[in-house]
Design a protein around this motif. Sequence first.
Motif, mmCIF file in Angstrom:
data_model
loop_
_atom_site.group_PDB
_atom_site.id
_atom_site.type_symbol
_atom_site.label_atom_id
_atom_site.label_comp_id
_atom_site.label_asym_id
_atom_site.label_seq_id
_atom_site.Cartn_x
_atom_site.Cartn_y
_atom_site.Cartn_z
ATOM 1 N N LYS A 89 0.996 -1.158 0.010
ATOM 2 C CA LYS A 89 -0.149 -0.055 -0.025
ATOM 3 C C LYS A 89 0.893 1.126 -0.046
ATOM 4 O O LYS A 89 0.444 2.434 -0.580
ATOM 5 N N GLU A 90 1.962 1.071 0.832
ATOM 6 C CA GLU A 90 2.756 2.390 0.769
ATOM 7 C C GLU A 90 3.674 2.746 -0.452
ATOM 8 O O GLU A 90 3.834 3.819 -0.956
ATOM 9 N N PHE A 91 4.227 1.570 -0.892
ATOM 10 C CA PHE A 91 5.347 1.693 -2.332
ATOM 11 C C PHE A 91 4.611 1.687 -3.422
ATOM 12 O O PHE A 91 5.248 1.968 -4.488
ATOM 13 N N ASP A 92 3.349 0.889 -3.544
ATOM 14 C CA ASP A 92 2.892 0.660 -4.892
ATOM 15 C C ASP A 92 3.760 -0.039 -5.826
ATOM 16 O O ASP A 92 4.111 0.554 -6.616
ATOM 17 N N PRO A 93 4.245 -1.121 -5.533
ATOM 18 C CA PRO A 93 5.208 -1.755 -6.403
ATOM 19 C C PRO A 93 4.782 -2.120 -7.869
ATOM 20 O O PRO A 93 3.829 -2.474 -8.003
ATOM 21 N N ARG A 94 5.545 -1.619 -8.888
ATOM 22 C CA ARG A 94 5.062 -2.051 -10.203
ATOM 23 C C ARG A 94 4.900 -3.475 -10.327
ATOM 24 O O ARG A 94 4.250 -3.940 -11.650
ATOM 25 N N PHE A 95 5.733 -4.391 -9.714
ATOM 26 C CA PHE A 95 5.590 -5.707 -10.358
ATOM 27 C C PHE A 95 4.872 -6.682 -9.241
ATOM 28 O O PHE A 95 4.774 -7.668 -9.429
ATOM 29 N N ASN A 96 4.084 -6.012 -8.311
ATOM 30 C CA ASN A 96 2.965 -6.684 -7.401
ATOM 31 C C ASN A 96 1.662 -6.551 -8.152
ATOM 32 O O ASN A 96 1.409 -5.505 -8.867
ATOM 33 N N VAL A 97 0.919 -7.811 -7.822
ATOM 34 C CA VAL A 97 -0.427 -7.796 -8.497
ATOM 35 C C VAL A 97 -0.896 -6.704 -7.606
ATOM 36 O O VAL A 97 -1.100 -6.601 -6.438
ATOM 37 N N LYS A 98 -2.044 -5.670 -8.404
ATOM 38 C CA LYS A 98 -2.518 -4.581 -7.775
ATOM 39 C C LYS A 98 -4.229 -4.689 -8.392
ATOM 40 O O LYS A 98 -4.236 -4.743 -9.422
ATOM 41 N N TYR A 99 -5.238 -5.200 -7.468
ATOM 42 C CA TYR A 99 -6.499 -4.959 -8.001
ATOM 43 C C TYR A 99 -6.916 -3.457 -8.158
ATOM 44 O O TYR A 99 -6.689 -2.674 -7.066
ATOM 45 N N ARG A 100 -7.545 -3.345 -9.205
ATOM 46 C CA ARG A 100 -8.345 -1.859 -9.212
ATOM 47 C C ARG A 100 -9.669 -2.171 -9.626
ATOM 48 O O ARG A 100 -10.233 -3.114 -10.216
ATOM 49 N N ASP A 101 -10.433 -1.368 -8.975
ATOM 50 C CA ASP A 101 -11.852 -1.411 -9.006
ATOM 51 C C ASP A 101 -12.220 -1.158 -10.440
ATOM 52 O O ASP A 101 -11.559 -0.096 -10.793
ATOM 53 N N ASP A 102 -13.059 -2.061 -11.022
ATOM 54 C CA ASP A 102 -13.396 -1.569 -12.396
ATOM 55 C C ASP A 102 -14.501 -0.334 -12.320
ATOM 56 O O ASP A 102 -14.767 0.106 -13.516
ATOM 57 N N LYS A 103 -14.852 -0.120 -11.449
ATOM 58 C CA LYS A 103 -15.546 1.234 -10.992
ATOM 59 C C LYS A 103 -15.727 1.512 -9.506
ATOM 60 O O LYS A 103 -15.639 0.487 -8.439
ATOM 61 N N SER A 104 -16.403 2.536 -9.113
ATOM 62 C CA SER A 104 -16.112 2.974 -7.584
ATOM 63 C C SER A 104 -17.519 2.312 -7.185
ATOM 64 O O SER A 104 -18.431 3.362 -7.501
ATOM 65 N N TYR A 105 -17.539 1.625 -6.425
ATOM 66 C CA TYR A 105 -18.903 1.091 -6.009
ATOM 67 C C TYR A 105 -19.621 1.855 -4.928
ATOM 68 O O TYR A 105 -18.911 2.054 -3.851
ATOM 69 N N PRO A 106 -20.715 2.281 -4.987
ATOM 70 C CA PRO A 106 -21.515 2.961 -3.991
ATOM 71 C C PRO A 106 -21.867 2.030 -2.815
ATOM 72 O O PRO A 106 -22.148 0.808 -2.787
ATOM 73 N N SER A 107 -21.963 2.544 -1.648
ATOM 74 C CA SER A 107 -22.272 1.904 -0.184
ATOM 75 C C SER A 107 -23.296 2.829 0.288
ATOM 76 O O SER A 107 -23.393 3.922 0.182
#
Length: 717
Positions: free
Chosen positions: A87-105
Amino acid sequence: MADPSSYRPKPGQIPESPGVYKFRDEHGRVIYVGKAKSLRPRLSSYFQDLANLHPRTRTMVTTAAAVEWTVVSTEVEALQLEYSWIKEFDPRFNVKYRDDKSYPSLAVTLNEEFPRVQVMRGAKKKGVRYFGPYGHAWAIRETVDLMLRVFPVRTCSAGVFKRSAQIGRPCLLGYIGKCSAPCVGRVTAEEHRELAEEFCDFMAGRTGTYLRRLEQQMHEAAEDMEYEKAARLRDDIGALKRAMEKNAVVLADATDADLIAVAEDELEAAVQIFHVRGGRVRGQRGWVTDKVEAVDTAGLVEHALQQLYGEERGDAVPKEVLVPAVPDPAEPVTQWLTERRGSLVDLRIPQRGDKKDLMQTVQRNAQQALALHKTKRASDLTTRSRALEEIAEALGLDSAPLRVECFDISHLQGDDVVASMVVFEDGLPRKSEYRRFQIKSFAGQDDVRSMHEVVSRRFRRYLLEKQKTGEWEEQATGATEATGVSGITAPPGQTLDGSSEGSSEGSSEGPSDGPAEGPSDSPSEAPSGPIDEEGRPKRFAYPPQLVVVDGGKPQVAAAQRALAELGVDDVAVCGLAKRLEEVWLPDEEDPVVLPRSSEGLYLLQRVRDEAHRFAITYQRSKRAKSMKAGPLDTVPGLGDSRKQALLKHFGSVKRLRAATVEQICEVPGVGRKTAETVAAALAGSAPAAPAVNTATGEIIEDEAAGAASSSNGGTRP
């Protein structure tokens, strides 16, 4: 590109304790974070022969310039520290999930004096109770509108609330009974908070007790002849039931669980999560990620758990987490989840019952999300243009390959060997020009020889079209003598495409001269390339700029040899191997390894997968037909209509076999020559053994079998 040996730790420096490690590049940026039960064997695995590493791992270690590590006491601490560093370094070679949209709650701000119900997106805030996430904001608003009738909690903004308090008059919702109007003192802060907590309890799944209490109050009001109050309570109950119906019951009552499913291919993965609270699906969300590191399904699940629960505490972590694969080892992850919840969390794979059925639904949603993501990616004109440019640069082409053809071979243990040809123009499939082939020059399994035959047949047809227009003699003078295709002659008894003369080549799913999957009515499927006098596109008349074969070095060499034998020297050839997604070129010892984030690699993979799909579909259809074949299917010149007429007239193949030629001639549409052919064919085929009912031992008469055969269009002896 750095040499990993230049920064490899000295022997004995790496401890054998659990820990977390970081790879940094030459600028000091963290490019990869990982954890290990024992640091020494894990880090040593990165500093072996580069040829033995996965291509993605190889790229990472050659990009890095240093490695460092931190020792921890337990694997759970390693898991927590790994999440924090990612979370701190956001490494380029790590798997990073990205929301396909910002889900409302749906959020209830219990941290305010007068809690407010509202739709919220983004990061979660302390003191706010969240429900969801939901797929659409309108779904939340519909639910809230029904709930406010029973739980008239404040929904207005701070400005509206303050303004109403100043003027001493509530907003519209206060007048119509959908807000208790604490702004003007109709209820106290304590009474309003109690309403908000009841709202939260109901949304959390504790619905049965509250509904029963309302029903009891309704009956009491009716007995006391307070009919208006009873009617209002009746309407309240109906509103709550309608709100509950929006979340279908899928599991046993009071079940709290999150179900996580993963759909993946070589380059990307999609994760879908269903949040079940009180036995109902209360929310759904999904992510898509690039598979930057070499990771399996269990690894993707572990990353998803970190992403999902890394910031959660208490009831936000459910009692059960159902996954398609459990991380190995599972104990640290389970302990980490338990610590975050404050009580035991069960992490497991559902094996049976309703939970397994619901997991299959989540899996289908994940597959659809991945397919939708790929469709959106493929439909982007800028992305397709960049992909074609990357392919041209990687393969050393003079220009972007606007037309790409891909060939694949399919068979079942050497039987029913077929091939497919798919066409992509401007990065999009042109299904009207798909073709399929039967391998005819030999029997058995030989993918290399099959590839040579199919490519030869396709380009012989291309040269034939050029010869008809006079282009071949002008452009290839002298080449025909060297290649032996002067006049574009074919082997005896065969046409130029390699099929037997007088028979259908079978290169399409419809008639032999038709398109593979039927022409589309959309403008993008309009005929391309040369057309004949009647306006139909000439088959195989338009050459590609690039031929892609499904396979490695041997298949590429076979395709290149086929082109060279025909004197075709203006078409590039490459192969895409499935195992490591390597691109092979003719006469090259080493493959071209495109970056895994390359749009060019994505397009090549999509072309290859489409060719594989088309080939295996054709192969399965041939196998199905051969399994249904009967003695009448071997009679030359006997079509389906006359087969049906024969079976209808005689009732079964057994009676037809016993009939004379004169009796067969009595069938409408069957002449003497055909009758003699049918009689000879049936006389040469041995009748099958009688069928036996295994329950009663009774012999089943063949007449019934013949009648069944005639009803489904097949034939049986």
